[in-house]
Each structure stands twice: as C-alpha cells, then as structure tokens.
Design a protein around this motif. Sequence first.
Motif, short mmCIF file in Angstrom:
data_model
loop_
_atom_site.label_atom_id
_atom_site.label_comp_id
_atom_site.label_asym_id
_atom_site.label_seq_id
_atom_site.Cartn_x
_atom_site.Cartn_y
_atom_site.Cartn_z
N TYR A 1 42.84 58.31 -83.70
CA TYR A 1 43.47 57.59 -84.81
C TYR A 1 43.79 58.53 -85.96
N LEU A 2 42.86 59.43 -86.30
CA LEU A 2 43.07 60.34 -87.43
C LEU A 2 44.32 61.20 -87.24
N ALA A 3 44.67 61.47 -85.98
CA ALA A 3 45.85 62.30 -85.70
C ALA A 3 47.13 61.62 -86.15
N THR A 4 47.10 60.31 -86.36
CA THR A 4 48.29 59.56 -86.78
C THR A 4 48.35 59.40 -88.30
N THR A 5 47.39 59.97 -89.01
CA THR A 5 47.32 59.79 -90.47
C THR A 5 47.61 61.10 -91.19
N LYS A 6 47.64 61.02 -92.51
CA LYS A 6 47.82 62.22 -93.34
C LYS A 6 46.51 62.63 -94.01
N ALA A 7 45.39 62.25 -93.37
CA ALA A 7 44.07 62.55 -93.92
C ALA A 7 43.85 64.06 -94.06
N ASN A 8 43.18 64.45 -95.14
CA ASN A 8 42.89 65.86 -95.41
C ASN A 8 41.42 66.21 -95.19
N GLN A 9 40.58 65.20 -94.91
CA GLN A 9 39.16 65.50 -94.75
C GLN A 9 38.45 64.39 -93.97
N ILE A 10 37.55 64.81 -93.09
CA ILE A 10 36.61 63.90 -92.43
C ILE A 10 35.22 64.25 -92.95
N ILE A 11 34.44 63.24 -93.33
CA ILE A 11 33.05 63.46 -93.76
C ILE A 11 32.13 62.75 -92.78
N TYR A 12 31.23 63.50 -92.18
CA TYR A 12 30.35 62.96 -91.14
C TYR A 12 28.89 63.14 -91.54
N LEU A 13 28.12 62.07 -91.46
CA LEU A 13 26.69 62.12 -91.74
C LEU A 13 25.92 62.07 -90.43
N GLY A 14 25.28 63.17 -90.08
CA GLY A 14 24.50 63.25 -88.86
C GLY A 14 23.05 63.58 -89.16
N GLY A 15 22.35 64.14 -88.18
CA GLY A 15 20.95 64.48 -88.35
C GLY A 15 20.73 65.97 -88.19
N ILE A 16 19.73 66.50 -88.90
CA ILE A 16 19.40 67.92 -88.78
C ILE A 16 19.04 68.25 -87.34
N ALA A 17 19.66 69.28 -86.80
CA ALA A 17 19.46 69.64 -85.39
C ALA A 17 19.43 71.16 -85.26
N ASN A 18 18.31 71.76 -85.69
CA ASN A 18 18.21 73.21 -85.68
C ASN A 18 17.43 73.76 -84.49
N ASP A 19 16.76 72.89 -83.71
CA ASP A 19 16.00 73.34 -82.55
C ASP A 19 16.92 73.48 -81.35
N SER B 1 20.79 64.99 -79.85
CA SER B 1 21.82 65.58 -78.98
C SER B 1 23.12 64.78 -79.07
N SER B 2 22.98 63.45 -79.09
CA SER B 2 24.15 62.58 -79.19
C SER B 2 24.84 62.76 -80.53
N ARG B 3 24.07 62.87 -81.59
CA ARG B 3 24.63 63.08 -82.92
C ARG B 3 25.40 64.41 -82.98
N GLN B 4 24.80 65.43 -82.35
CA GLN B 4 25.46 66.73 -82.34
C GLN B 4 26.74 66.71 -81.51
N ASN B 5 26.73 65.94 -80.42
CA ASN B 5 27.93 65.82 -79.58
C ASN B 5 29.06 65.14 -80.35
N VAL B 6 28.71 64.13 -81.14
CA VAL B 6 29.71 63.47 -81.99
C VAL B 6 30.32 64.50 -82.95
N GLU B 7 29.49 65.35 -83.48
CA GLU B 7 29.97 66.39 -84.39
C GLU B 7 30.98 67.31 -83.70
N VAL B 8 30.68 67.68 -82.45
CA VAL B 8 31.58 68.53 -81.67
C VAL B 8 32.92 67.84 -81.47
N ILE B 9 32.89 66.55 -81.15
CA ILE B 9 34.12 65.79 -80.93
C ILE B 9 34.95 65.71 -82.21
#
Length: 482
Positions: A101-119, A127-135
């Motif tokens: 959907y974002l590809a059809t807009t003129k948005a300049n920024q996405i802000i995503y709230l996930g969880g700390i995943a340093n291990d 892992s799921s939260r980090q995968n969402v970040e990758v997508i």
Amino acid sequence: MKILLTGSTGYIGRRLLPELVEAGHEVVCPVRDKRRFDFEDFDDTFLKSVHVIECDFLDRQSLENLPSDIDAAYYLIHSLTSNSKEFSTLEAKTAEHFVSYLATTKANQIIYLGGIANDEELSDHLSSRQNVEVILKESKVPLTVLRSAIIIGSGGASFEIIRDLVEKLPIMIAPKWLNSRCQPIGVYNVLEYLKGILGNKKSYNRTFDIGGKDILTYKQMLLQFGEVRGLKRYILTVPVLTIKLSSLWLYLVTSTSYRLARNLVDSMKNEVIVRDDSIDEVVSIDKLTYKQSLERTFLRINQKQVVSSWKDSFSNPDFNYTFLQQLEAPKYGCFIDSRTYPIDGNVDDVLDNIWSIGGDRGWYYGNFLWKIRGFFDKLVGGVGLRRGRRSPNELKGGDALDFWRVLYANKGERRLLLFAEMKVPGDAWLEFRIKKHEERFCLIQTATFRPLGLWGRLYWYIVLPFHGPIFRNMAKNLISYK
C-alpha cells in the motif's frame, strides 16, 4: 502533516492519536470496525482532524479505500495476544500488504515500534517482530525503527501482569528467568520518542533501542513494584520450571492469556537492554526511572484515566472480528432465560449499575460462583474473570468485560449486549434493556444460549439449576443497588 496511524484502537495507538492531533496533524485511522473507535471520547473539533476508514491489512483489496496523499505512517500492528499458532505468518502478511500500500502513496517516512532484539537466539515473538522490520525495510519509503524494552503504563500487558503477581502473591516461587535483565520504559517516554522522530530526517533509515533510566532484573522489578505499593514481597527463584510450566504458572496466576504468557516467558530468556543509545542524539527527553513510571501509572489509574488496555485485543482465533455487527442475540435454536422486573427508583441509577457490571463491582449476586466459573474457565484454556474491564463505569463495543465481550453498548437506547468468550459448548449472550411498559420502566434481562451438539444441550441443563437464583437476584440487585 497527514499521517496514517495503524493500530489506532490498540494500546499505543489510542494514546498517540490525541497527541498527534494536538500537534496540529491530520490523522487517518484504518480500523477493522468503526464501532471500536472512540468517537464518543472526542469532541467535534478533534474529529475534524481525524479520518476513520474501515479496512483490514490481512485483506489487500480492502486497502484500496486508504488515501495516497499521506506524508508519514506509523506501523503499530502486532499479533502478540493472538492464540493463533501462526501469528508470525499473520504478522508477515500484514506487513507485506502495508508495504504494498505504501508504494502507492507519497509517504516520506514509516515509523515502526518493535522490541529490542540484540541476542543471536531470539524468542518466537521477538523473531517475528524482527522479521516485520525486515519486510518494512523493503519499502522505498525511509524507515525509522524504535525497538522498545518492556513498556510500563496503565492497561499495558507487562504492567498488569506484574501487578497481578505482586498484589496477589506475598511469596513467589518463580523460574530462573526472573534473573534476566531488562530496561523498562514508561509509556509516556515511548510516546515522546514516537512524536520526536516524526518528520525528523536524522532518524530516517535508522534503528534505535529505547529504554528507561534503570536496568533491572525482572525480580527487581517485582520487588520495586511492591515497594511502590507498600507491599513486602519474597521471591525464591528455582531452575526447574520449563518455559511451558512457567507459562502455565503465569497464565493461572495472572489475567493474561496462555498465548501471551507463552510469548512473554519465551522472550524473557533474552536480555532487553539498550546497547546503542544514539536515539538521545536525535530526540532529547527526560527519561523516567522505573519507580517514576509506576507512580505516574497509578496516578492515572486513581484518576480513572486508563485510556487503553491490552485486554481489549482479540485472543480467540475462532472469533471473527465482524462480531460487532451482531447487534441482536439469535432467537431460533436457542435456550433463553428472560426476566422482566419493574423499576421503582431512578432509571438512570439502574442504567449506571448496568454500565458498571463486572470487574471490581462484580455481578451483583453470587460473585463467589462467578469466580468459580472463571477459575474453571482458566483451567480449560479460557480467559477467566481476571481480565476485568478497561474502565469502572464506561463501556463501548469491543471492550473486554471479564469473560464477556461487549457487542453493543448504547446508553441512549438503554441497552447492553454481551457475548461470552468463556469456553462453552456453544455460543452465549447476555443482554440488559430498560424499556417502558404500561407507563412504567422495566429492566429486561435475557440470557441466550445456542448449544453446539449434544454436549451443548447437556451443558445447559447442568447449569440450569443455578440460573434461577443467579439471574433472578442479579436483576433485582441491579435495580436496588445504591
């Protein structure tokens, strides 16, 4: 700016929305059902800056109703409380549709709230939260990621679970994961960060860890919670509790669902502490200590200002979110217990009693029996009574109410309709109406049960002897309670 705010009826989104409007932004809120949006909480001036659009990010076609002229988008969607074993698949699919959907807009920024995943070895949830970040990073729109530690705030899952443990158990024999370290952050600070990075080009295409002032073990968090509440608590950690047993223990003692308990316990093997504090160079805030966050939270609770609660999220995988469209209980193929009682006193007082049912107020009769029913519901994997309610005297469609879900709540029509989320062999509804009959107002209380097969019919007849005293006295006490 024109901003897309996903999760606007969720725990963080409900709190962020008024902050964005107050800052002068125009906000688009995609929701699965408009009746879950808090229209009644805002005045007309506020709502002029808010556009509520029905769609579902699991359904790509439904996103065609969303505007293309947005400047930024918050991604606050997650499936942490879902009982579905495929929650990671659902999260990935939702994120993919969002990027499309974002590809059809003129948005300049996405802000995503996930969880700390340093291990290196992460829990399924992290892992799921980090995968969402990758997508989300696959989008051509610049992405800002905030990876948060445990969030402390009224109605928050972590806060309510800690509260349950500390306030109910003077002595705790707990698993060794209580010695894991984390860096809890107050929801007030989270909102400051979410606002501070909006449109801030220094944050584009960057990932930040966010946490509060203190680094504590979970054990220290429990003990400090007790200090704030004036409660002396003793905790003994043992190494023998597996993740499964720990999850079951947490599920039975607290108001959490088993799936949420499993996700949280599984995540506690990972330390969630800030390793890169570069966010401070981009957004400068006064970070609260853990105790300060708790004190601020209890101030809001005491003032009855709990804006949102994790308990209102849907945790039953077989529960169709379009249930809010069911504005009437069925009449055919059902067992029905309907009772009508005249109201001699003030009708508004009775209406207030109805709107205060459940939670700390209880069910006006046989609360001990309701608690037993809730306990057995917990034992078979249900939600039990411990969820309580978001507000002591306000209800709206979609609210969790002990082991019920509010289908319809309209004070003007003097009508409340509840649907049972407890484990039963069938479907159950409980309705309260106040109607005028022969120049006199009456309370009409109706329990409806649609049995599923032979076991459903047997269940109805087994509990039938309890219906008489419980439903009769509940209705009478709703009328007479002062």
